[in-house]
Motif scaffolding. Structure first.
Motif, PDB file in Angstrom:
ATOM      1  N   ALA A 160       1.029  -1.133  -0.241  1.00 29.50           N
ATOM      2  CA  ALA A 160      -0.088   0.054   0.318  1.00 29.50           C
ATOM      3  C   ALA A 160       1.180   1.583   0.353  1.00 29.50           C
ATOM      4  O   ALA A 160       1.647   1.572   1.108  1.00 29.50           O
ATOM      5  CB  ALA A 160      -0.986   0.164   1.345  1.00 29.50           C
ATOM      6  N   LYS A 161       0.237   2.155  -1.084  1.00 36.89           N
ATOM      7  CA  LYS A 161       1.313   3.377  -0.711  1.00 36.89           C
ATOM      8  C   LYS A 161       0.581   4.793  -0.060  1.00 36.89           C
ATOM      9  O   LYS A 161       1.166   4.831  -0.028  1.00 36.89           O
ATOM     10  CB  LYS A 161       1.573   3.809  -2.222  1.00 36.89           C
ATOM     11  N   GLY A 162      -0.758   4.430   0.274  1.00 34.71           N
ATOM     12  CA  GLY A 162      -1.536   5.671   1.341  1.00 34.71           C
ATOM     13  C   GLY A 162      -2.588   4.675   1.580  1.00 34.71           C
ATOM     14  O   GLY A 162      -2.997   3.120   1.833  1.00 34.71           O
ATOM     15  N   PRO A 163      -3.535   5.614   2.206  1.00 37.86           N
ATOM     16  CA  PRO A 163      -4.631   5.024   2.858  1.00 37.86           C
ATOM     17  C   PRO A 163      -5.744   5.238   2.052  1.00 37.86           C
ATOM     18  O   PRO A 163      -6.957   4.438   2.239  1.00 37.86           O
ATOM     19  CB  PRO A 163      -5.138   6.770   3.475  1.00 37.86           C
ATOM     20  N   GLY A 199      -2.484   3.325   6.263  1.00 33.65           N
ATOM     21  CA  GLY A 199      -1.272   4.243   5.421  1.00 33.65           C
ATOM     22  C   GLY A 199      -1.144   5.259   6.114  1.00 33.65           C
ATOM     23  O   GLY A 199      -0.109   6.381   5.344  1.00 33.65           O
ATOM     24  N   SER A 200      -0.621   5.078   7.288  1.00 34.67           N
ATOM     25  CA  SER A 200       0.413   5.571   8.053  1.00 34.67           C
ATOM     26  C   SER A 200       1.027   5.518   9.396  1.00 34.67           C
ATOM     27  O   SER A 200       0.556   4.915   9.797  1.00 34.67           O
ATOM     28  CB  SER A 200      -0.217   7.033   8.127  1.00 34.67           C
ATOM     29  N   ALA A 205      -3.282   9.919  11.824  1.00 37.37           N
ATOM     30  CA  ALA A 205      -4.179   9.556  10.645  1.00 37.37           C
ATOM     31  C   ALA A 205      -4.535   8.316  10.092  1.00 37.37           C
ATOM     32  O   ALA A 205      -5.737   8.339   9.690  1.00 37.37           O
ATOM     33  CB  ALA A 205      -2.651  10.304   9.228  1.00 37.37           C
ATOM     34  N   ALA A 206      -4.190   7.049  10.499  1.00 36.76           N
ATOM     35  CA  ALA A 206      -4.505   5.794  10.677  1.00 36.76           C
ATOM     36  C   ALA A 206      -6.138   5.974  11.765  1.00 36.76           C
ATOM     37  O   ALA A 206      -6.875   5.109  10.148  1.00 36.76           O
ATOM     38  CB  ALA A 206      -3.136   5.179  10.805  1.00 36.76           C
ATOM     39  N   VAL A 213     -13.369   4.167   6.505  1.00 31.22           N
ATOM     40  CA  VAL A 213     -14.059   2.325   5.666  1.00 31.22           C
ATOM     41  C   VAL A 213     -15.144   2.309   6.480  1.00 31.22           C
ATOM     42  O   VAL A 213     -15.835   1.962   6.089  1.00 31.22           O
ATOM     43  CB  VAL A 213     -12.589   1.509   6.501  1.00 31.22           C
ATOM     44  N   ILE A 214     -15.415   2.440   8.060  1.00 33.71           N
ATOM     45  CA  ILE A 214     -16.042   2.137   8.694  1.00 33.71           C
ATOM     46  C   ILE A 214     -17.541   2.643   7.485  1.00 33.71           C
ATOM     47  O   ILE A 214     -18.607   2.367   7.954  1.00 33.71           O
ATOM     48  CB  ILE A 214     -16.207   1.695  10.236  1.00 33.71           C
ATOM     49  N   ALA A 215     -17.549   4.621   8.307  1.00 32.42           N
ATOM     50  CA  ALA A 215     -18.014   4.923   7.761  1.00 32.42           C
ATOM     51  C   ALA A 215     -19.298   4.762   7.020  1.00 32.42           C
ATOM     52  O   ALA A 215     -19.919   5.544   5.850  1.00 32.42           O
ATOM     53  CB  ALA A 215     -17.654   6.491   8.010  1.00 32.42           C
ATOM     54  N   ALA A 216     -18.124   4.541   4.833  1.00 34.39           N
ATOM     55  CA  ALA A 216     -18.124   4.541   4.184  1.00 34.39           C
ATOM     56  C   ALA A 216     -19.304   3.014   4.046  1.00 34.39           C
ATOM     57  O   ALA A 216     -19.939   2.973   2.999  1.00 34.39           O
ATOM     58  CB  ALA A 216     -17.252   4.023   2.696  1.00 34.39           C
ATOM     59  N   HIS A 217     -18.950   1.862   4.797  1.00 29.35           N
ATOM     60  CA  HIS A 217     -20.205   0.068   4.787  1.00 29.35           C
ATOM     61  C   HIS A 217     -20.644   0.392   6.043  1.00 29.35           C
ATOM     62  O   HIS A 217     -20.580  -0.769   6.749  1.00 29.35           O
ATOM     63  CB  HIS A 217     -18.766  -0.692   4.124  1.00 29.35           C
ATOM     64  N   PRO A 218     -21.321   1.058   6.380  1.00 28.60           N
ATOM     65  CA  PRO A 218     -21.768   0.602   7.864  1.00 28.60           C
ATOM     66  C   PRO A 218     -22.436  -0.750   8.565  1.00 28.60           C
ATOM     67  O   PRO A 218     -22.770  -1.241   9.440  1.00 28.60           O
ATOM     68  CB  PRO A 218     -22.405   2.280   8.667  1.00 28.60           C
TER      69      PRO A 218
END
Length: 384
Positions: A160-163, A199-200, A205-206, A213-218
């Motif tokens: 992974a390069k970032g979040p 990602g950090s 930030a992590a 992630v959770i907020a997008a798929h509760p």
């Protein structure tokens, strides 16, 4: 009964074992908390294998230990870090463990959730290969009928390069999951290869990426397991979760406080320390079910010294103490581990683990535990 135990200074001291065990109190299913014990695996001591060969597992003893946990009302978190996932147990062994444990859970009415990772990948991988590995394991767990725990992936941390890479891969997995899953954030103290997860290396930030992630798929996240050994951060994450998403503490240093909770909420539990603490932990949770928080803390607070001892740095070797206590308690006939990990802790460390566990009354037969501890000591040249 007396036993001479080695200390950290190279000397010996006398210890008088407890005469009577703590008597567990059977009871009804828990009502106030959902509680999982992450369970260890029992090695086959007669298998002619090297430490880096595929694990040889004693399946009968391994499943018997899960029945022990279920009998006290605990759920089993299967094929997780405590089962030496990635530290002696490869994906082939984990897959067999998941199939067998899920079938056993159905047979006895036990609760089981199983780890989904990417440990079939043995070298550098692309993001597409990481996603495919996760998909393969998710399909196996769902086909077994168990709940899935999406574990942190060494391969994903490496590529992974970032979040955004975490958001993409986890988002894909959550969209295709048949049932809501548990997300697992395992800190680098448990696995150094997971440094910088989400990602950090900046934990703020992590945390933001994890919560995004959770907020997008509760609707696809039943709960999260936080294993960072950081009480304040876990409470902060817990308070930011969408409604209906549970927090399962994985903090083996501060679990009584986190499970008891505060005026704004509490954590459920998914803990490796509940492998040796099973009956005592179950008794404490049933006290908590009555609303008696001081009574709950009175039972569980004294166990923290043992847990902090077992999980001391390097934390990832806590499994050695867990298996030692299972042997001393009579749950298995030997102190051998897959990958030869029984050698990962010093004799003074193991002796202190015995002393603390005995003081808590964790051994159903204190005399058996004493005799087995004396046998181990004699192998190291400690004469009684």
């Amino acid at each position: 009964m007396t036993i001479r135990l080695p200390d950290a200074q190279g000397g010996l001291r006398s210890y008088e074992p407890r005469a009577e065990p703590l008597v567990p109190t059977p009871g009804t299913p828990f009502t106030s908390r959902t509680v999982y014990a992450a369970a260890h695996v029992v090695a086959d001591p007669y298998a002619d294998v090297s430490p880096d060969a595929p694990a040889a597992v004693d399946w009968d003893a391994t499943l018997a230990f899960r029945r022990h946990l279920w009998s006290h009302g605990l759920g089993v978190a299967e094929a997780m870090d405590t089962a030496q996932r990635g530290m002696g147990l490869d994906w082939a062994g984990a897959a067999e463990l998941i199939r067998r444990s899920a079938a056993e859970a159905r047979a006895v009415g036990g609760r089981v959730a199983c780890g989904v990772g990417t440990d079939q990948l043995t070298g550098p991988a692309t993001p597409a290969e990481v996603r495919a590995a996760y998909e393969e394991q998710l399909a196996l767990v769902e086909d077994s009928g168990a709940q899935a725990i999406l574990m942190a992936s060494r391969a994903l941390a490496a590529v992974a390069k970032g979040p955004e890479d975490y958001l993409e891969i986890y988002g894909h997995l959550l969209r295709q999951a048949a049932e809501p899953v548990i997300l697992h954030w395992l800190g680098p103290m448990f696995d150094p290869a997971l440094e910088g997860y989400w990602g950090s290396s900046d934990l703020d930030a992590a945390t933001d990426a994890f919560l995004e992630v959770i907020a997008a798929h509760p609707d696809k996240v039943e709960g999260i397991k936080v294993s960072l050994l950081d009480t304040g951060r876990e409470i902060g994450i817990r308070r930011r979760l969408p409604q209906g998403v549970r927090c399962y503490t994985g903090d083996d240093f501060n679990y009584p406080e986190l499970i008891a909770g505060d005026e704004q909420g509490f954590s459920h539990a998914l803990l490796g320390i509940f492998d040796p603490l099973g009956p005592l932990a179950a008794k404490a949770v049933r006290v908590l079910d009555t609303g008696d928080v001081p009574g709950f803390r009175g039972l569980l607070d004294p166990t923290v010294e043992l847990s902090r001892h077992l999980f001391q740095t390097p934390t990832r070797f806590y499994k050695t103490g867990v298996v030692l206590l299972a042997w001393l308690a009579g749950h298995q006939s030997h102190f051998a581990m897959v990958g030869g990990l029984q050698s990962a802790r010093s004799l003074p460390h193991l002796a202190r683990a015995y002393e603390l566990a005995d003081g808590l009354g964790l051994f159903p037969d204190p005399k058996l535990a004493e005799e087995r501890m004396k046998t181990l000591l004699s192998l190291y040249g400690v004469n009684q």
